[in-house]
Scaffold this active site. Structure first.
Site, PDB file in Angstrom:
ATOM      1  N   ASP A  54       0.832  -1.178  -0.095  1.00  0.00           N
ATOM      2  CA  ASP A  54       0.020  -0.071  -0.095  1.00  0.00           C
ATOM      3  C   ASP A  54       0.824   1.405   0.089  1.00  0.00           C
ATOM      4  OD1 ASP A  54      -2.406  -1.465   0.026  1.00  0.00           O
ATOM      5  OD2 ASP A  54      -2.708  -1.362   2.278  1.00  0.00           O
ATOM      6  N   TYR A  82       5.977  -8.607   8.585  1.00  0.00           N
ATOM      7  CA  TYR A  82       5.891  -7.151   8.612  1.00  0.00           C
ATOM      8  C   TYR A  82       6.050  -6.826  10.116  1.00  0.00           C
ATOM      9  CZ  TYR A  82       3.128  -7.726   4.289  1.00  0.00           C
ATOM     10  OH  TYR A  82       2.818  -7.853   3.021  1.00  0.00           O
ATOM     11  N   ASP A  96      -6.833   2.057   7.734  1.00  0.00           N
ATOM     12  CA  ASP A  96      -5.661   2.802   7.953  1.00  0.00           C
ATOM     13  C   ASP A  96      -5.783   4.134   7.943  1.00  0.00           C
ATOM     14  OD1 ASP A  96      -5.855   3.460   5.119  1.00  0.00           O
ATOM     15  OD2 ASP A  96      -4.044   2.314   4.466  1.00  0.00           O
ATOM     16  N   ARG A 188      -3.763  -4.453   7.383  1.00  0.00           N
ATOM     17  CA  ARG A 188      -5.152  -3.488   7.366  1.00  0.00           C
ATOM     18  C   ARG A 188      -6.291  -4.273   8.268  1.00  0.00           C
ATOM     19  NH1 ARG A 188      -6.591  -0.514   2.864  1.00  0.00           N
ATOM     20  NH2 ARG A 188      -5.630  -1.808   1.443  1.00  0.00           N
TER      21      ARG A 188
END
Length: 245
Positions: A54, A82, A96, A188
């Site tokens: 993203d 992540y 987000d 997310r």
């Protein structure tokens, strides 16, 4: 994968290269591909990425050139790691910071034990619904385009696997984490579902991809360095070499 350095042997983009990029904040994955493609334009080779990040995420983006673009599906299928921050007490429509906060929740009574226990409950195979503001295609169009127009979007749930979900720091409302997960996992959505599991609300406020399969962001190029390196290489290639590429 060799660490990038000035002494690295010449690229062979047509035969295939795997380029590890530390994607900058607010760049799309396609922005990165386009920049690299333009830098090597004289060579006219294929360029593609193995797994979208993203715009509000940073970190490892795997980019393939030439014949290695045939291995994109292979690279995409590997585990991802992540790190990031989940902010409790507020939700957003995009899960987000792309969209403004739409609902707030009281944080009183939340404990460290509850946070750690909730994270542990997500380890294993889980079902999650991708965000409406995602790049999934529906009727030939990205669903985020429909969502931004205010159209109702119903995205089907999918099964993903969370191998590790570690809470690394807590300073409410922020909760720092490290996650190792399967292909197709939306962090997310994980943040959003994390808030719901705590009878609260949450959104993702920071995300960085640190690993994809055996590739690590520690070995990644910064965009400016890579583009300059590619441009220097393509300028040094003779007309004869270009014909051979």
């Amino acid at each position: 994968m060799e660490s990038p350095c000035p002494s690295r042997p010449a690229f062979n983009f047509a035969e295939g290269e795997v380029l590890l990029i530390d994607k900058p904040l607010r760049w799309t994955s396609f922005d990165v591909v386009r920049k690299i493609r333009n830098a090597m334009k004289p060579l006219k080779v294929k360029v593609g990425h193995a797994g979208t990040l993203d715009p509000l995420a940073t970190g490892l983006l795997v980019v393939c050139t030439g014949k290695f673009t045939k291995r994109i599906d292979e690279f995409q299928s590997q585990k991802k790691e992540y790190t990031g921050t989940i902010t409790l007490g507020a939700t957003t429509p995009s899960y987000d910071l792309e969209r403004a906060i739409d609902q707030r929740f009281d944080l009183s009574g939340i404990t460290y034990e509850q946070i750690n226990g909730t994270a542990a409950s997500f380890v294993g195979e889980i079902e999650q619904i991708p965000p409406a503001h995602s790049a999934i295609k529906m009727d030939g169009e990205r669903v985020y385009e429909k969502a931004r127009r205010g159209e109702a979007v119903e995205v089907k749930p999918r099964n993903v696997h969370i191998y590790e979900f570690e809470i690394t720091a807590i300073q409410l409302p922020d909760v720092d984490f490290r996650v190792v997960c399967s292909k197709g996992t939306y962090i997310r959505s994980l943040a959003h579902d994390f808030g719901k599991a705590m009878n609260n609300g949450a959104h993702l406020s920071r995300l960085r991809r640190t690993r994809s399969g055996d590739f690590n962001v520690a070995h990644a190029w910064q965009m400016t360095d890579l583009v300059n390196h590619i441009k220097g290489f393509t300028l040094a290639v003779s007309d004869e070499d270009i014909q051979k590429s």
